[in-house]
Structures are given as C-alpha cells and as structure tokens.
Design a protein around this motif. Sequence first.
Motif, PDB file in Angstrom:
ATOM      1  N   GLY A  79      -0.419  14.205  20.014  1.00  0.00           N
ATOM      2  CA  GLY A  79      -0.634  15.517  20.627  1.00  0.00           C
ATOM      3  C   GLY A  79      -0.845  16.593  19.578  1.00  0.00           C
ATOM      4  O   GLY A  79      -1.706  17.476  19.722  1.00  0.00           O
ATOM      5  N   LEU A  80      -0.086  16.528  18.499  1.00  0.00           N
ATOM      6  CA  LEU A  80      -0.244  17.494  17.404  1.00  0.00           C
ATOM      7  C   LEU A  80      -1.589  17.330  16.707  1.00  0.00           C
ATOM      8  O   LEU A  80      -2.229  18.321  16.334  1.00  0.00           O
ATOM      9  N   ALA A 137      -7.001  19.473  15.731  1.00  0.00           N
ATOM     10  CA  ALA A 137      -8.459  19.352  15.791  1.00  0.00           C
ATOM     11  C   ALA A 137      -9.056  20.468  16.646  1.00  0.00           C
ATOM     12  O   ALA A 137     -10.090  21.050  16.298  1.00  0.00           O
ATOM     13  N   GLU A 138      -8.408  20.778  17.755  1.00  0.00           N
ATOM     14  CA  GLU A 138      -8.863  21.855  18.631  1.00  0.00           C
ATOM     15  C   GLU A 138      -8.825  23.202  17.907  1.00  0.00           C
ATOM     16  O   GLU A 138      -9.775  23.988  17.961  1.00  0.00           O
ATOM     17  N   SER A 165     -13.433  27.274  13.159  1.00  0.00           N
ATOM     18  CA  SER A 165     -14.809  27.145  12.680  1.00  0.00           C
ATOM     19  C   SER A 165     -15.746  28.057  13.469  1.00  0.00           C
ATOM     20  O   SER A 165     -16.616  28.722  12.904  1.00  0.00           O
ATOM     21  N   LYS A 166     -15.548  28.105  14.787  1.00  0.00           N
ATOM     22  CA  LYS A 166     -16.369  28.972  15.636  1.00  0.00           C
ATOM     23  C   LYS A 166     -16.160  30.441  15.274  1.00  0.00           C
ATOM     24  O   LYS A 166     -17.114  31.214  15.171  1.00  0.00           O
ATOM     25  N   ILE A 167     -14.928  30.835  15.060  1.00  0.00           N
ATOM     26  CA  ILE A 167     -14.617  32.217  14.683  1.00  0.00           C
ATOM     27  C   ILE A 167     -15.250  32.554  13.327  1.00  0.00           C
ATOM     28  O   ILE A 167     -15.802  33.643  13.142  1.00  0.00           O
ATOM     29  N   GLN A 168     -15.193  31.619  12.387  1.00  0.00           N
ATOM     30  CA  GLN A 168     -15.806  31.833  11.069  1.00  0.00           C
ATOM     31  C   GLN A 168     -17.307  32.059  11.195  1.00  0.00           C
ATOM     32  O   GLN A 168     -17.866  32.938  10.549  1.00  0.00           O
ATOM     33  N   ARG A 169     -17.990  31.252  12.037  1.00  0.00           N
ATOM     34  CA  ARG A 169     -19.434  31.422  12.250  1.00  0.00           C
ATOM     35  C   ARG A 169     -19.740  32.783  12.860  1.00  0.00           C
ATOM     36  O   ARG A 169     -20.673  33.463  12.458  1.00  0.00           O
TER      37      ARG A 169
END
Length: 161
Positions: free
Chosen positions: A6-7, A12-13, A19-23
């Motif tokens: 679960g961790l 990974a989530e 990664s999306k925020i960085q883009r």
Amino acid sequence: MTSMEGLKEKLAELEGINSKIQRELELLKVLETKNDQFISRSKSMEDIKLLALRVASVDSNILIEGESGVGKGVLSKFIHDNSDRRDGPFIKIDCASLAPSLIESELFGYVEGSFTGAKKAGKKGLIELSSGGTVFLDEIGELPLNLQVKLLAVIQEKKLQ
C-alpha cells in the motif's frame, strides 16, 4: 506485507502527482518569461498560450484554425520555439501564394530533368527542407484537392513518397 504494498502504491501515486505539478510549474515559468511574442491581456489568450506550451511538448501534427490575421503564424512559431524541434528550421508556406503550375515542385521538390527549366541537379521541396523542424502550412484550403490528398498522405505517414 500488505501495508508495504500500500505504501509503494501511494508513493508511486505521489511521484506521479509531483511530476505533473513540476510540468505545470515549468509551463507557467515559460509563460512568464516568453511573453514577448504575444501582446495579450485576456484570460482566453492566456489559456491558448498554456495549451500551446502543452502541445509543444508532444511530437504531433497540430491543426490551428482561425480567421485571417488572428495570429495563427505567431502561435505556430511560439509552439515551434518551445518544442524539441526549436533548433531545426521553421518553414512557413503560404499555400495561397504559390504559383499553381509550381505548387507540387515547390512542396515536394523534383529530380533532374523533371520539366523544362528545371535545375540540373534537381531541387529539394520545402517539406523536405523542414525536416527536423516545423512546417507551417498557411491557407492549406487554397491548394488543389489532388495536392491536399498528397499532402495529407505525407502528414499522416510523416515521410515523403
């Protein structure tokens, strides 16, 4: 063991979200620093610039529609300048201004002896010259239908016949 899995999934989530925020931050940073190409104040134009930056990060064909004079050429250059192809050529082809008898040879080139008055060594077409960069086809609807079909095949296959 279950909590460990679960961790791992949660990590990974979170990495995906990060990664999306960085883009997104990179896009916003580019928008702030690259405003010299556009003079705009409207929210809709800012949205268009943000969309253009997102599209620039993808290697794909793009259709830009709009009335004459709205800045399709400026937008296409903006996308080119912010893409991985920025070091390649940017070739704008005004399809409406090409001489009807020379359209095909201008776009696709020709080999030696193709027609009277042809260069001895032949000539590369504008599409071939844009290889590794961007070709902007302005007023493509003005081309004869048979050439539009040939051009569509080149665009879809991403190679000259």
